[in-house]
Motif scaffolding. Sequence first.
Motif, PDB file in Angstrom:
ATOM      1  N   GLY A  10      -1.150   1.066   3.028  1.00  0.00           N
ATOM      2  CA  GLY A  10      -0.476   1.163   1.635  1.00  0.00           C
ATOM      3  C   GLY A  10      -1.484   1.884   0.596  1.00  0.00           C
ATOM      4  O   GLY A  10      -2.401   2.521   1.145  1.00  0.00           O
ATOM      5  N   ARG A  11      -0.992   2.074  -0.797  1.00  0.00           N
ATOM      6  CA  ARG A  11      -1.871   2.768  -1.602  1.00  0.00           C
ATOM      7  C   ARG A  11      -3.170   2.356  -1.451  1.00  0.00           C
ATOM      8  O   ARG A  11      -4.072   3.160  -1.957  1.00  0.00           O
ATOM      9  N   GLN A  12      -3.828   1.095  -1.260  1.00  0.00           N
ATOM     10  CA  GLN A  12      -5.010   0.798  -1.277  1.00  0.00           C
ATOM     11  C   GLN A  12      -5.902   1.514  -0.368  1.00  0.00           C
ATOM     12  O   GLN A  12      -7.011   1.758  -0.237  1.00  0.00           O
ATOM     13  N   ALA A  13      -5.164   1.889   0.994  1.00  0.00           N
ATOM     14  CA  ALA A  13      -5.899   2.681   2.020  1.00  0.00           C
ATOM     15  C   ALA A  13      -5.843   4.280   1.691  1.00  0.00           C
ATOM     16  O   ALA A  13      -6.887   4.679   2.028  1.00  0.00           O
ATOM     17  N   SER A  14      -4.824   4.739   0.994  1.00  0.00           N
ATOM     18  CA  SER A  14      -4.820   6.037   0.739  1.00  0.00           C
ATOM     19  C   SER A  14      -3.604   6.320  -0.156  1.00  0.00           C
ATOM     20  O   SER A  14      -2.317   5.843   0.056  1.00  0.00           O
ATOM     21  N   VAL A  15      -3.628   7.428  -1.107  1.00  0.00           N
ATOM     22  CA  VAL A  15      -2.769   7.738  -1.926  1.00  0.00           C
ATOM     23  C   VAL A  15      -1.337   8.270  -1.396  1.00  0.00           C
ATOM     24  O   VAL A  15      -0.275   8.192  -1.885  1.00  0.00           O
ATOM     25  N   THR A  18       2.581   5.698  -0.692  1.00  0.00           N
ATOM     26  CA  THR A  18       3.429   5.284  -1.896  1.00  0.00           C
ATOM     27  C   THR A  18       4.194   4.096  -1.148  1.00  0.00           C
ATOM     28  O   THR A  18       4.118   3.126  -2.269  1.00  0.00           O
ATOM     29  N   PRO A  20       4.089   1.268   1.557  1.00  0.00           N
ATOM     30  CA  PRO A  20       3.347   0.593   2.710  1.00  0.00           C
ATOM     31  C   PRO A  20       4.182   0.870   4.087  1.00  0.00           C
ATOM     32  O   PRO A  20       5.194   0.671   3.969  1.00  0.00           O
ATOM     33  N   TRP A  37     -14.390   5.836   4.924  1.00  0.00           N
ATOM     34  CA  TRP A  37     -12.948   6.319   5.449  1.00  0.00           C
ATOM     35  C   TRP A  37     -13.031   6.533   6.911  1.00  0.00           C
ATOM     36  O   TRP A  37     -14.007   6.780   7.464  1.00  0.00           O
ATOM     37  N   ALA A  62     -11.482  -0.181   3.764  1.00  0.00           N
ATOM     38  CA  ALA A  62     -11.600  -1.361   2.841  1.00  0.00           C
ATOM     39  C   ALA A  62     -10.252  -1.393   2.548  1.00  0.00           C
ATOM     40  O   ALA A  62      -9.820  -2.913   2.003  1.00  0.00           O
ATOM     41  N   GLY A  63      -9.392  -0.835   2.245  1.00  0.00           N
ATOM     42  CA  GLY A  63      -7.928  -0.848   1.861  1.00  0.00           C
ATOM     43  C   GLY A  63      -6.866  -1.248   2.599  1.00  0.00           C
ATOM     44  O   GLY A  63      -5.754  -1.346   2.446  1.00  0.00           O
ATOM     45  N   ARG A  65      -4.845  -3.782   5.712  1.00  0.00           N
ATOM     46  CA  ARG A  65      -4.757  -5.319   5.394  1.00  0.00           C
ATOM     47  C   ARG A  65      -4.247  -5.527   6.903  1.00  0.00           C
ATOM     48  O   ARG A  65      -3.333  -4.843   7.615  1.00  0.00           O
TER      49      ARG A  65
END
Length: 82
Positions: A10-15, A18, A20, A37, A62-63, A65
């Motif tokens: 999702g957005r936590q991994a990359s913009v 938008t 997931p 990255w 880190a983004g 899950r």
Amino acid sequence: MKAGDLLIVGRQASVQFTRPIRFRVIRQLDWITYDGWIWLDGYQLDARGDALAQRSIFVMKAGLRSAPAPVASAVGRSRRDR
């Protein structure tokens, strides 16, 4: 990441994500990139766990899950197995 890992990206991994997506890893590429990255090869999955498209994605480790395994549907199973 290792082959077979099932992820929510999702957005936590990359913009770029938008919304997931579910993603099954084929391999982590060993390309040189920014600290934290990674590049992943894998399959974008639908809600049943079927592959929609093969993709290479650039994400912040880190983004990512872990995703639960998809729930098997009753379609295709005999009445006795339900």
